[in-house]
Design an enzyme around this catalytic site. Structure first.
Site, short mmCIF file in Angstrom:
data_model
loop_
_atom_site.label_atom_id
_atom_site.label_comp_id
_atom_site.label_asym_id
_atom_site.label_seq_id
_atom_site.Cartn_x
_atom_site.Cartn_y
_atom_site.Cartn_z
CB SER A 134 -0.88 -0.07 1.18
OG SER A 134 -1.80 1.00 1.07
CG ASP A 181 -6.93 -2.98 -3.32
OD1 ASP A 181 -8.06 -1.98 -3.09
OD2 ASP A 181 -6.12 -3.13 -3.11
CG HIS A 219 -5.55 -2.18 0.20
ND1 HIS A 219 -4.92 -1.60 -0.97
CD2 HIS A 219 -5.27 -1.44 1.20
CE1 HIS A 219 -4.02 -0.89 -0.48
NE2 HIS A 219 -4.14 -0.74 0.56
#
Length: 443
Positions: A209, A374, A404
């Site tokens: 991320s 996601d 995610h």
């Protein structure tokens, strides 16, 4: 006897290659060391309160936390289960707040609040956000176990962690970013030390991320000779290269990030103050369609080109100047990683694409229209590295049905991550110019 078909021969060859990569990978001396860089909220933080701290209520008084101190007054700030209870949610909010100092042109902690990152150079801070709540706060523990089992990595020897204060971010050239800049220096030293302790092997940087944005700019600020000596590969998991629509909801209405019982409006001030959260707002280079609004409100729409007006209209006018002067120049820079990159991300999960607010305004949660991604990051942003940055060698792996956060836990996703690490360690990873895309379906 029938001659083996060409497909059969290809299958046998692929099995032999996979077996060879596995054997090479499992020999610990043959692996390139990995450094993990977590995402937003992906590692533990501790705090200490000094005499300048002014609690907003008795619940936030420093004496309540002294019984929970570890050493010299330090206590767990993130993640602390006390955030689930309303009086302590307010305390958490005021202690996590950042303040922009226009004179210093930089962000700082709230007065009287000191913070520190735990266990830099180790994975200990990344495995669980709270070791006492392992099942509920597991973060990179499954990933580390998969790398140990599948590739023969040894935790805190050939796989290490680089946690950071995820509230702080970087800024465009000429602006002060004391905390984040120091992190990049610490990361550089960790890379060099890790390489030296592993027979001079260059390092694999494996991010999740927000961590991928830090790695991108870390590499961009490193010389080609340094990258060539110390960096083997950059593996980016679920990186929001162009920001997310979900982040506009965080700024407008607050976001509990799935934490139960928490009023999003109580954490909204802290989320707005986070320097790194501005970094995750949608970029116009990726969300470039001026005719497609990302936020719809009575009488007004907002695209990625009206972010300054959006911040002002939601009641966060103090965020406009830092966004325009510090953040926009950063996103407009063309940063090149200068090393081979593998992007792995999920798709096929409902992801906020348009936020529709009613007459109740931004204090109410919006109606959400979904698109692909996601679940947190829009697909257009996950796939945007080649679009907005100059990448000579890029491999993309899309995994259907993986979110995610589940990319760090899902069995199919972990198998794919391990497979890509095996390829890198075997020397079969492509280093020539070009890009490739493969797709995998989760169960």
């Amino acid at each position: 006897m029938n001659k083996p078909s060409s497909l059969h021969l290809v299958a046998v060859i692929m099995m032999l290659i996979t077996a060879t990569m596995t054997l090479m990978c499992q020999a610990t001396g043959n692996v390139h060391p990995i450094i993990l860089i977590p995402g937003n909220g992906g590692n533990q933080l501790e705090a200490r309160l000094d005499r300048d701290y002014k609690p907003s209520s008795i619940w936030c008084s420093s004496w309540l936390y002294r019984t929970r101190k570890k050493t010299d007054g330090w206590f767990r700030l993130w993640f602390d289960a006390a955030v689930l209870f309303s009086p302590f949610t307010k305390c958490f909010n005021e202690r996590m707040m950042l303040y922009y100092d226009a004179d210093l042109d930089d962000y700082q902690n709230a007065p009287g609040v000191q913070t520190r990152v735990c266990h830099f150079g180790s994975t200990k801070s990344l495995l669980y956000l709270n070791p006492r709540l392992r099942d509920a706060t597991s973060y990179m523990s499954h990933l580390v176990k998969a790398l140990e089992k599948g590739c023969g990595y040894v935790n805190d020897q050939t796989i290490l962690g680089a946690p950071y204060d995820f509230r702080y971010g970087l800024a465009g050239s000429g602006h002060s970013t004391r905390v984040a800049s120091q992190y990049l220096q610490d990361l550089r030293q960790l890379v060099e030390k890790t390489s030296s302790e592993n027979e001079g092997k260059p390092v694999i940087l494996l991010s999740h991320s927000l961590g991928g944005l830090f790695v991108l700019h870390f590499l961009n600020r490193s010389s080609p000779s340094w990258r060539g000596k110390y960096i083997k590969h950059f593996v980016a998991l679920a990186t929001p290269w162009g920001g997310t629509v979900e982040q506009m909801r965080t700024f407008a209405s607050g976001n509990t990030l799935g934490v139960p019982f928490v009023n999003p409006l109580l954490v909204r001030p802290q989320q707005r103050s986070s320097e790194s959260n501005q970094w995750l707002l949608p970029h116009s280079k990726v969300f470039e369609d001026r005719t497609k609004p990302l936020v719809v409100a009575p009488g007004v729409n907002y695209t990625a080109y009206e972010m300054d007006r959006f911040l002002s209209d939601i009641g966060f006018s103090q965020g406009v100047v830092p966004y325009m002067t510090r953040l926009l120049p950063l996103t407009e820079d063309t940063a090149t990683p200068g090393v081979p990159v593998t992007c792995i991300y999920g798709k096929g999960v409902d992801t906020p694409e348009v936020l529709v607010y009613g007459e109740g305004g931004f204090d109410e949660q919006p109606e959400i229209k979904y698109g692909d991604g996601d679940g947190t990051v829009n697909l257009v942003s996950l796939a945007a590295l080649e679009l907005i940055h100059n990448v000579e060698s890029l491999k993309t792996v899309e995994i259907g049905g993986v979110s995610h956060t589940s990319i760090l836990k899902d069995e199919i996703a972990l198998e794919e991550i391990v497979q890509q690490i095996k390829i890198i360690n075997s020397g079969l990873a492509k280093s020539e110019q070009g890009q490739s895309i493969s797709q995998v379906e989760s169960k």
